[in-house]
Design an enzyme around this catalytic site. Structure first.
Site, mmCIF file in Angstrom:
data_model
loop_
_atom_site.group_PDB
_atom_site.id
_atom_site.type_symbol
_atom_site.label_atom_id
_atom_site.label_comp_id
_atom_site.label_asym_id
_atom_site.label_seq_id
_atom_site.Cartn_x
_atom_site.Cartn_y
_atom_site.Cartn_z
ATOM 1 C CD GLN A 87 -3.266 -0.618 0.475
ATOM 2 O OE1 GLN A 87 -3.288 0.390 -0.217
ATOM 3 N NE2 GLN A 87 -4.328 -1.385 0.632
ATOM 4 C CE1 TYR A 90 -8.446 -11.328 -5.708
ATOM 5 C CE2 TYR A 90 -9.779 -11.525 -3.711
ATOM 6 C CZ TYR A 90 -9.635 -11.668 -5.076
ATOM 7 O OH TYR A 90 -10.689 -12.147 -5.824
ATOM 8 C CD GLU A 137 -1.271 -11.238 -4.684
ATOM 9 O OE1 GLU A 137 -1.362 -10.981 -5.905
ATOM 10 O OE2 GLU A 137 -1.951 -10.666 -3.812
ATOM 11 C CG ASP A 160 -6.952 -5.262 0.221
ATOM 12 O OD1 ASP A 160 -7.643 -4.517 -0.503
ATOM 13 O OD2 ASP A 160 -5.886 -4.897 0.741
ATOM 14 C CB CYS A 200 -9.350 -0.246 -3.768
ATOM 15 S SG CYS A 200 -9.306 -1.450 -5.101
#
Length: 453
Positions: A284, A313, A334, A382, A409
């Site tokens: 991030q 994720y 991931e 996420d 997001c």
């Protein structure tokens, strides 16, 4: 069908709303016109630039009345390039806009939710810990900057406003060294030249810096003197990596990395844990807000010492490792193999043994885990902007977790996925919390907690 507006004509309009891209919305005979640099409540003279079938784009000619939320003296380069499309809106106005964005999308789908005020930053600028800056030749000189919206015209910029100042400085240092050694910028028309982009990562707490040189060629001529000059000029640099991108397209990074100096990763702290961050890692970009975002997700999940958690994720393991301290076992998945390698290194760095990481598509791995009979107490997601695949939701629901913690997001895919989860027996159990991860831009992150009906 004739539209009520014509290209080149001017109109006096009232701005009634903001779009999700931060454009002002005006109506002319019920026909929508989107206007850059205009805010709700303002009366403006606008000129029509482009007319589509159901809407048009206009530009601001003159403001007749101004919004009390308007910020004067904005840098047009930041608006033109999309670096800071909301800088003309006060920070309080930005936080309200982001809360309203989520409320409105849920409202349109007739889903009743409470959305809390957006959690903002004390200093909503110079926050980014990563930059990926294009390099181009302008009048025969190597320049760095950012592309104008919807174009390949580079606007030379030295202060990027939303990046750590040390990163802005590093970009200029590297630019000047590349000029000195006459490294040619990439020319996308002819697919010639060497350097495509400069990437800089910097640890917020550690201050360790990584320089990435993204090249069109396998070899970087004069690599040794270039590297020595960068290291001499920037004492924080702990890693210099050449990323080879031979493709003639818009993909920013290639798959091959050559470490030219130091380590292949830098380290930084997050939530009291140490993380290794490589050139290609997803990490991030706003560490101050990330700590708030992830702490919220973990607190609201209300996890117990005997719980099993899936972190879909998982990236380089940031949420997984923070959660692992509170629960019995965490499974992370991931799609990027390098990120999973980093996640495993990070587990070792922090002496955390109750995590298991696997490289796979999240939806495919969920189906595998479901077939193996894995029964998580909670699933944390996420996902990227496209949200959750329907097959992911099917597998997740089959596992019957008590809770699903959704870090989003993209509010529009959050709303779509909420509908799917509600149809499958889950409900939102507490108010949604927006978090401003990207001040001065239109993006908003949020935490939503789903529980079984």
């Amino acid at each position: 069908m004739k539209t009520p507006v014509q290209v080149g004509n001017t109109y006096t309009v009232k701005i009634i709303d903001l779009t999700y891209q931060g454009l002002g919305v005006a109506k002319i005979n019920d026909f929508s016109v989107f206007v850059n640099n205009a805010l709700p409540g303002e009366t403006a003279i606008i000129k029509i630039d482009n007319v589509k079938k159901n809407f048009a784009f206009g530009s601001l000619v003159e403001l007749k009345t101004k919004s009390p939320d308007r910020v004067e003296d904005v840098n047009q380069d930041y608006l033109q390039t999309g670096i800071a499309p909301l800088q003309h809106l006060s920070y309080e106005g930005q936080l309200r806009f982001k809360q309203h964005q989520i409320e409105e999308l849920f409202d349109k789908q007739k889903i009743k939710v409470d959305v809390l005020p957006t959690m903002g930053m004390e200093h909503p600028d110079h926050y980014r810990n990563k930059a990926l800056i294009p390099v181009k030749s302008i009048n025969g000189e190597l320049m760095t900057g950012f592309y104008k919206n919807h174009s390949h015209d580079l606007v030379p910029i030295e202060d990027f406003y939303i990046q750590q100042p040390e990163i802005d400085h590093a970009i200029l240092v590297v630019r000047d060294i590349l000029r000195k050694y006459k490294v040619t910028p990439y020319d996308e028309r002819n697919h010639t030249g060497i350097i495509r982009n400069i990437m800089v990562r910097r640890g917020y707490y550690s201050h360790e810096m990584m320089i990435g040189l993204i090249t069109r060629t396998k070899k970087l001529q004069l690599a040794e003197p270039i590297v020595n000059a960068i290291v001499d000029a920037l004492p924080e640099v702990k890693s210099i990596v050449q990323n080879v991108n031979l493709k003639d397209n818009n993909v920013l990074l290639g798959k091959k990395n050559n470490v030219l100096y130091g380590k292949q990763y830098i380290t930084d702290d997050l939530l009291g844990l140490k993380f290794a961050i490589s050139l290609n890692s997803f990490y991030q970009v706003n560490p101050v807000q990330t700590e708030k975002l992830y702490s919220l997700a973990i607190d609201h999940a209300d996890l117990g010492a005997n719980d099993t958690v899936i972190d879909a994720y998982c990236g380089i393991g940031t949420i997984s490792l923070a959660v692992a301290q509170h629960v019995k076992k965490v499974y992370g998945v991931e799609i990027i193999p390098q990120a999973i390698e980093d996640a495993k290194i990070n587990a070792q760095k922090n002496h955390i043994n109750n995590v298991s990481f696997v490289a796979n598509k999240a939806e495919d791995q969920m189906a595998k885990w479901q077939a193996q009979g894995l029964k998580p107490d909670a699933i944390i997601v996420d996902p990227p902007r496209k949200g959750l695949a329907s097959s992911f939701i099917d597998s997740a629901v089959e596992m019957q977790p008590k809770k699903l913690i959704y870090v989003s997001c993209n509010p529009s895919t959050l709303v779509r996925d909420t509908k799917r989860l509600m149809e499958k027996g889950y409900h939102i159990s507490r108010p949604i919390q927006p978090v401003d991860q990207f001040p001065q831009t239109v993006h908003v992150e949020s935490v939503t907690i789903f529980e079984q009906d």
